[in-house]
Design a protein around this motif. Structure first.
Motif, short mmCIF file in Angstrom:
data_model
loop_
_atom_site.label_atom_id
_atom_site.label_comp_id
_atom_site.label_asym_id
_atom_site.label_seq_id
_atom_site.Cartn_x
_atom_site.Cartn_y
_atom_site.Cartn_z
N GLN A 193 -14.04 -11.12 3.98
CA GLN A 193 -13.14 -10.14 4.61
C GLN A 193 -12.31 -9.39 3.57
N ALA A 220 0.84 -1.21 0.00
CA ALA A 220 0.00 0.00 0.00
C ALA A 220 0.87 1.25 0.00
N SER A 260 -4.36 -1.46 3.26
CA SER A 260 -4.49 -2.91 3.14
C SER A 260 -5.34 -3.45 4.28
N THR A 261 -5.61 -4.76 4.22
CA THR A 261 -6.45 -5.41 5.24
C THR A 261 -5.68 -6.56 5.87
C1 LIG Z 1 -1.56 -12.12 7.93
C2 LIG Z 1 -2.33 -11.58 6.78
C3 LIG Z 1 -3.70 -11.44 6.88
C4 LIG Z 1 -4.43 -10.93 5.82
N1 LIG Z 1 -5.79 -10.80 5.95
C5 LIG Z 1 -6.50 -10.30 4.92
C6 LIG Z 1 -7.92 -10.14 5.03
O1 LIG Z 1 -8.55 -10.45 6.05
N2 LIG Z 1 -8.59 -9.62 3.97
C7 LIG Z 1 -7.95 -9.26 2.81
O2 LIG Z 1 -8.62 -8.80 1.87
N3 LIG Z 1 -6.62 -9.39 2.67
C8 LIG Z 1 -5.87 -9.90 3.70
N4 LIG Z 1 -4.51 -10.05 3.58
C9 LIG Z 1 -3.86 -9.68 2.28
C10 LIG Z 1 -3.20 -8.29 2.34
O3 LIG Z 1 -4.13 -7.27 2.65
C11 LIG Z 1 -2.59 -8.01 0.98
O4 LIG Z 1 -1.53 -8.94 0.75
C12 LIG Z 1 -2.07 -6.61 0.83
O5 LIG Z 1 -1.60 -6.42 -0.50
C13 LIG Z 1 -0.96 -6.30 1.79
O6 LIG Z 1 -0.64 -4.94 1.69
P1 LIG Z 1 0.57 -4.30 2.51
O7 LIG Z 1 1.80 -4.95 1.96
O8 LIG Z 1 0.53 -2.86 2.17
O9 LIG Z 1 0.35 -4.53 3.95
C14 LIG Z 1 -3.77 -10.55 4.62
C15 LIG Z 1 -2.39 -10.69 4.53
C16 LIG Z 1 -1.66 -11.19 5.59
C17 LIG Z 1 -0.16 -11.32 5.46
#
Ligand SMILES: Cc1cc2nc3c(=O)[nH]c(=O)nc-3n(C[C@H](O)[C@H](O)[C@H](O)COP(=O)(O)O)c2cc1C
Ligand code: SF4
Length: 625
Positions: free
Chosen positions: A126, A31, A76-77
């Motif tokens: 989710q 993000a 992100s989520t």
């Molecule tokens: C431990 C974990 C839990 C996650 N839970 C969710 C979720 O509940 N819903 C969703 O849409 N994505 C979920 N994701 C996917 C992340 O939101 C997604 O990979 C995102 O691109 C990560 O962005 P970031 O690198 O900026 O944190 C999860 C990822 C991880 C590693």
């Protein structure tokens, strides 16, 4: 307009009214990277007509929101649909404002906003939940959404999903800042395009006509609609995905950068550090000590980079995809086996000039003898796993397969492997959820069923425990109870490997237990019940990697541990078609690997090398003794 009590003053901060703010909340960095790219693109689009600022949510003073004019959020989520930690207090404050009767519910009426949510389709309901929650919170305080939330899944490349949405966003941001839908140069370009093709439609979904007017492009928060790839998500999206490749180009690039060789579209191979160590005569891995693996002749690979968990200690830092079932294009097993071997050999060849490499071992390494199907992801998800294993055995390559205990049926359908591992990352449903962060809602049932399935297997089975301080070291008795489900031949207990700061896990060196703590935990499990103490005993240790193995006493034959493997015998048995069991291919364990030996599991024909700091500390300890 706050009623009282030190709430933000709406009248201050006029300069904020002249800027566009890009706010991001990220854990793994995606993000954040997208936010930064958005800022560059917005600056190019708006030129001097508005200043574009960027901030992480965690650094942002939320009181300033009441004087911002236009905010684009990239968020992100994480587990249970929550925002990443950088967004927690921002969300809590907005929630607080929404529920506080003293706060004017028109407090953010001056604000125009749009949200980009990042997530993964694999999380079902989710998916991008944090983005939607934020949307509702802002709407409840009368902020105006200028474009429906754009949701991006990490199971596909981002640019094709995001670009169409951005094309719609930029004129709306311009309008929010200047009152005019497009910069003059865009009008000029549009006029030229219209002249060239006055019949063509600028917007295929016809929604662009009002976008430039104040409020004209706003969507109602009540009918929340996701935009994926510029079109609403939902129906048809899964059909579009049926034969897509497992690894996105972003994931491929990230994994390749870390030294993985991606094989076909969903497999990978990487040179293990122990392979390199033993090629230089610096010792083998703990599987050399416990089971007689030749680390220099071992290939670490996976036929499925995808996994159904996001474990906190995953050393891949979540650069691999996730999934609950196979929905990707499928590569044939012959191709995977051959290309994995070819890639491994190429990697071994690159070590030729490395100082200290023993030439005989380098030559022997070209004949691969072992395959650790444990590199990353969930090998058992690959639909042709049985064929792949048979092909490895035909080449006299032993198989150590590690599964994460979420696919019990696949365990039941698995043909004999040399040694089958199930990761036992926690002993209670709550801890397992916190540590493995599973995708499946029924993860605990799957876990218990997987352990139970282990009991039905005839060949060698192992529970693998990875200990993480403050996470999963509190329930020795509960682990003891789990042992009675699968009655594995071995229980390997290892401290977590610290691989630097993991953005997605927050593990630090403080979470890594010492060797003595691992030994104590193993003893605590064995003594947690009289049955366990009758059946099991701590057999071997490998101090070098803070690892021990508990074995069934049946492997102690005439007072001598037989945890090693007679690999030739295994291959004979595996290809004979006869029924055979774990004890049919066991071999004596050398004395140096047995618990309590002076060598602490370090093969005496090797030479131990310590990192500089540790060597100095050891010398100091010896001097003071
Ligand atoms: C431990 C974990 C839990 C996650 N839970 C969710 C979720 O509940 N819903 C969703 O849409 N994505 C979920 N994701 C996917 C992340 O939101 C997604 O990979 C995102 O691109 C990560 O962005 P970031 O690198 O900026 O944190 C999860 C990822 C991880 C590693
Ligand atoms: S068994 Fe694992 S750690 Fe040991 S050499 Fe093979 S890949 Fe490396």
């Amino acid at each position: 307009m706050w009623s009282s009590l030190g709430r933000p003053d709406l009248r201050r901060g006029s300069s904020r009214g002249e800027r566009v703010l890009v706010l991001f909340a990220s854990l793994g960095g995606t993000a954040k990277a997208e936010a930064r790219q958005l800022v560059s693109q917005l600056r190019l689009y708006l030129l001097s007509r508005a200043h574009v600022a960027v901030s992480s949510m965690s650094d942002y003073n939320i009181d300033d929101l009441t004087s911002e004019r236009c905010v684009i959020v990239v968020i992100s989520t994480y587990t249970d649909g929550l925002p990443p930690p950088a967004g927690t207090s921002f969300f809590a404050m907005l929630e607080d404002w929404r529920n506080d009767f003293r706060v004017d519910k028109a407090a953010l009426a001056q604000l125009r906003y749009a949200i980009v949510g990042l997530g993964s389709h694999e999380y079902g309901e989710q998916f991008c939940r944090a983005a939607h929650t934020l949307d509702r919170l802002l709407h409840s305080l009368s902020a105006h959404r200028i474009l429906p939330t754009c949701t991006l899944t990490d199971t596909a490349d981002i640019p094709p999903q995001l670009t169409p949405w951005l094309t719609r966003l930029f004129p709306l941001v311009h309008a929010a800042m200047t009152g005019s839908p497009d910069p003059p140069e865009i009008h000029a370009a549009a006029a030229a395009a219209a002249e060239a093709d006055h019949e063509s439609d600028v917007e295929s979904d016809g929604s662009a006509s009002d976008d430039g007017q104040e409020g004209g492009g706003e969507a109602e928060a009540d009918d929340v609609e996701d935009i994926v790839g510029g079109k609403p998500s939902g129906e048809g999206s899964s059909a579009r995905e049926t034969a897509r490749e497992m690894v996105t180009s972003r994931q491929r690039a990230a994994l390749t950068k870390e030294g993985y060789r991606i094989v076909g579209s969903h497999s990978a191979v990487k040179l293990c550090r122990w392979t390199k160590h033993q090629l230089r005569g610096r010792g083998g891995c703990y599987k050399h000590s416990f089971y007689g693996i030749e680390s220099y002749a071992c290939m670490e690979a996976t036929p499925s980079l995808a996994c159904a968990n996001k474990c906190v200690f995953c050393w891949r830092h979540h650069k691999n995809p996730v999934g609950k079932e196979w929905r990707w294009a499928l590569d044939p097993p012959e191709m995977i086996v051959q290309q994995t071997i070819d890639n491994h050999r190429q990697l071994v060849k690159t070590l030729k000039g490395m100082p200290g490499v023993i030439p005989e071992r380098l030559e022997a390494a070209m004949k691969i003898r072992h395959c650790a199907l444990s590199l990353v992801g969930e090998p058992i998800m690959y639909p042709h796993i049985n064929e792949l294993i048979a092909m490895l055995h035909e080449r006299h390559i032993s198989t150590f397969l590690v599964t994460n205990a979420q696919f019990p049926e696949a365990i039941r359908n698995l043909k004999p492997v040399t040694q089958l591992y199930v990761s036992v990352d926690a002993a209670t449903p709550e801890t397992l959820k916190a540590v493995d962060r599973p995708l499946f809602g029924d993860y605990w049932d799957r876990f218990v069923d997987s352990l139970t399935a282990l009991r039905e297997r005839r060949q060698r089975t192992v529970y693998r425990l990875t200990l993480v301080k403050q996470h999963n070291m509190q329930d020795a008795c509960e682990y003891g109870r789990l042992v009675s489900l699968g009655r594995p031949d071995f229980i390997e207990i290892k401290s977590v490997t610290y691989c630097g700061t993991s953005t997605a896990s927050h593990l630090t060196i403080k979470h890594v237990p010492y060797h003595q703590e691992v030994l104590n935990f193993a003893d605590a499990i064995i003594s947690s019940s009289a049955e366990l103490a009758d059946e099991y005993e701590l057999a071997c240790e490998h101090e070098h990697s803070n690892c021990v193995v508990i074995a069934k006493k049946s492997f102690k034959i005439d007072g001598v541990w037989h945890t090693w493997i007679d690999y030739d015998r295994f291959h004979q048995l595996a290809t004979s078609g006869e029924l055979f069991g774990a004890l049919d291919y066991c071999a004596p364990t050398p004395q140096w690997a047995v618990r309590g030996a002076q060598e602490k599991g370090f093969d005496p024909i090797e030479t131990r090398h310590y990192p500089k700091g540790k060597a100095r500390r050891l010398r100091q300890t010896q001097d003071s003794q």
